[in-house]
Design a protein around this motif. Structure first.
Motif, short mmCIF file in Angstrom:
data_model
loop_
_atom_site.label_atom_id
_atom_site.label_comp_id
_atom_site.label_asym_id
_atom_site.label_seq_id
_atom_site.Cartn_x
_atom_site.Cartn_y
_atom_site.Cartn_z
N ASP A 8 102.87 35.01 42.14
CA ASP A 8 102.25 35.89 41.33
C ASP A 8 103.71 36.37 40.75
O ASP A 8 104.26 36.48 41.10
N ASP A 10 102.01 39.58 37.97
CA ASP A 10 101.87 41.08 38.21
C ASP A 10 101.22 41.66 39.40
O ASP A 10 100.01 40.87 39.77
N GLY A 11 102.04 42.00 40.68
CA GLY A 11 101.33 42.92 41.19
C GLY A 11 101.92 41.86 43.01
O GLY A 11 101.07 42.81 43.52
N THR A 12 103.03 41.13 42.43
CA THR A 12 103.12 40.54 43.07
C THR A 12 104.68 40.63 43.60
O THR A 12 105.28 41.41 44.67
N ASN A 164 90.91 39.38 38.03
CA ASN A 164 92.13 40.28 38.51
C ASN A 164 91.81 41.85 38.28
O ASN A 164 91.80 41.52 37.25
MG MG Z 1 98.68 40.11 40.70
#
Ligand code: MG
Length: 259
Positions: A8, A10-12, A164
Motif C-alpha cells: 500500500d 499512503d499510511g504504509t 480507507n
Molecule cells: Mg493506506
C-alpha cells in the motif's frame, strides 16, 4: 523466498504526519531487493495518475514494476515507459462494474438519501453522473455510514465497498487489492508463498488475510482490524510506523539482513 512486494502507499510507505514522510532506509532496502530481482507493486486506492504524483511528491528514487490502482486495476510498464493494462483484467473489471452500477441504481439512490441525513460533510463522489463512492467529515461519521452500507449492500448481489479512512469506493466484491494481487501473481508466475504484502487500513484487508500473500505485515499505525487480520494470518505487526515498520518487517522475514 520473497520475489514480489505488494505495498500500500499512503499510511504504509508514506507517513503524512512524519518528518521525513518516508524512511531513507526503505529506499536503500528497495534498491537492494531490486538488484536481487525482487519485483515491487504499489497496491493502492489511488487512481493511476495519483500514483505517479505520489512517487514524485515523496521523491522515490526507484519506480515500482507494477501499480495496482483504485483497489482493483493492474498495470505494468510498457516498452515506452508508460503504464499499460496488464492482460485483460482491467477490461473485465470495468465491464463487471458497468453491470454492477446498472443493477445498483435503487441502492445508490438510497445511499444518497442516507448521506443527506448523515449530516454536514457526508458527500457522494461522482465520476460523470455515476456515484462511485463517498466521503465523510470524520472517521466516526464514516463508521455510521459503513454500518448502513453493510446492512443495505446485500440488496444487490456482488455490491461491496472499500473503506480507507474517511473515503469509501463502491466495488464489485470480486475485485479488490487481494484479487488484483492474485491476478498479478498469475501473470508473473509468482506463487502466494513468494509474496510480501503490507497495508494499514480496511481496504488492505483482502491482501493481508494470508490467501494471496504468505508474508503479510502492517505498520504500528494500522487500524485494529488490520492488526487482527495480520496476526490471524501468521504475519507481523511492526513496532514502527509506516515505512520504518515495512523495513522492520522485511528484516523480520529475512528478505534482507541489517548490517
Ligand atoms: Mg493506506
Amino acid at each position: 523466498m520473497i520475489r514480489l512486494l505488494s505495498t500500500d502507499f499512503d499510511g504504509t510507505l508514506v507517513d503524512h504526519y512524519g518528518n521525513p514522510p518516508v524512511d531513507d532506509e526503505l529506499f536503500s532496502v528497495l534498491r537492494d531487493l531490486r538488484s536481487r530481482g525482487v519485483l515491487w507493486a504499489v497496491n493502492t486506492g489511488r487512481d493511476l495518475h495519483f500514483v505517479d504524483d505520489g512517487l514524485r511528491e515523496f521523491v522515490f528514487p526507484i519506480e515500482p514494476d507494477f501499480v495496482l490502482t483504485a483497489e482493483r486495476e493492474v498495470f505494468h510498464r510498457g516498452a515506452d515507459g508508460s503504464w499499460q493494462d496488464f492482460g485483460d483484467w482491467n477490461r473485465r473489471c470495468y465491464d463487471a462494474h458497468d453491470v454492477l452500477f446498472e443493477s445498483a441504481s435503487v441502492l445508490l439512490d438510497d445511499i444518497r438519501l442516507f448521506l443527506k441525513q448523515a449530516g454536514e460533510g457526508a458527500e457522494p463522489i461522482l465520476e460523470g453522473s455515476r456515484m462511485v463512492g463517498l466521503a465523510s467529515k470524520s472517521e466516526e461519521q464514516m463508521d455510521r455510514i459503513c454500518e448502513f452500507l453493510e446492512r443495505e449492500r446485500v440488496k444487490v448481489p456482488g455490491f461491496a465497498y472499500m473503506r480507507n479512512t474517511i473515503w469509501v469506493r463502491f466495488c464489485h466484491e470480486a475485485y479488490s487489492k487481494g484479487t488484483a494481487l492474485a491476478e498479478l501473481a498469475r501473470l508473473t508466475g509468482i506463487s502466494r508463498d513468494e509474496i510480501f504484502a503490507a497495508g494499514d487500513h480496511y481496504n488492505d484487508l483482502p491482501m493481508l488475510d494470508g490467501v494471496h500473500a504468505k508474508w503479510v505485515m502492517c505498520p504500528e499505525n494500522a487500524v485494529q482490524a488490520v492488526k487482527q487480520t495480520v496476526i490471524g494470518a501468521g504475519g507481523y505487526v511492526a513496532k514502527n510506523r509506516c515505512s520504518s515498520g515495512v523495513v522492520e518487517a522485511l528484516a523480520h522475514f529475512g528478505a534482507f539482513s541489517r548490517a
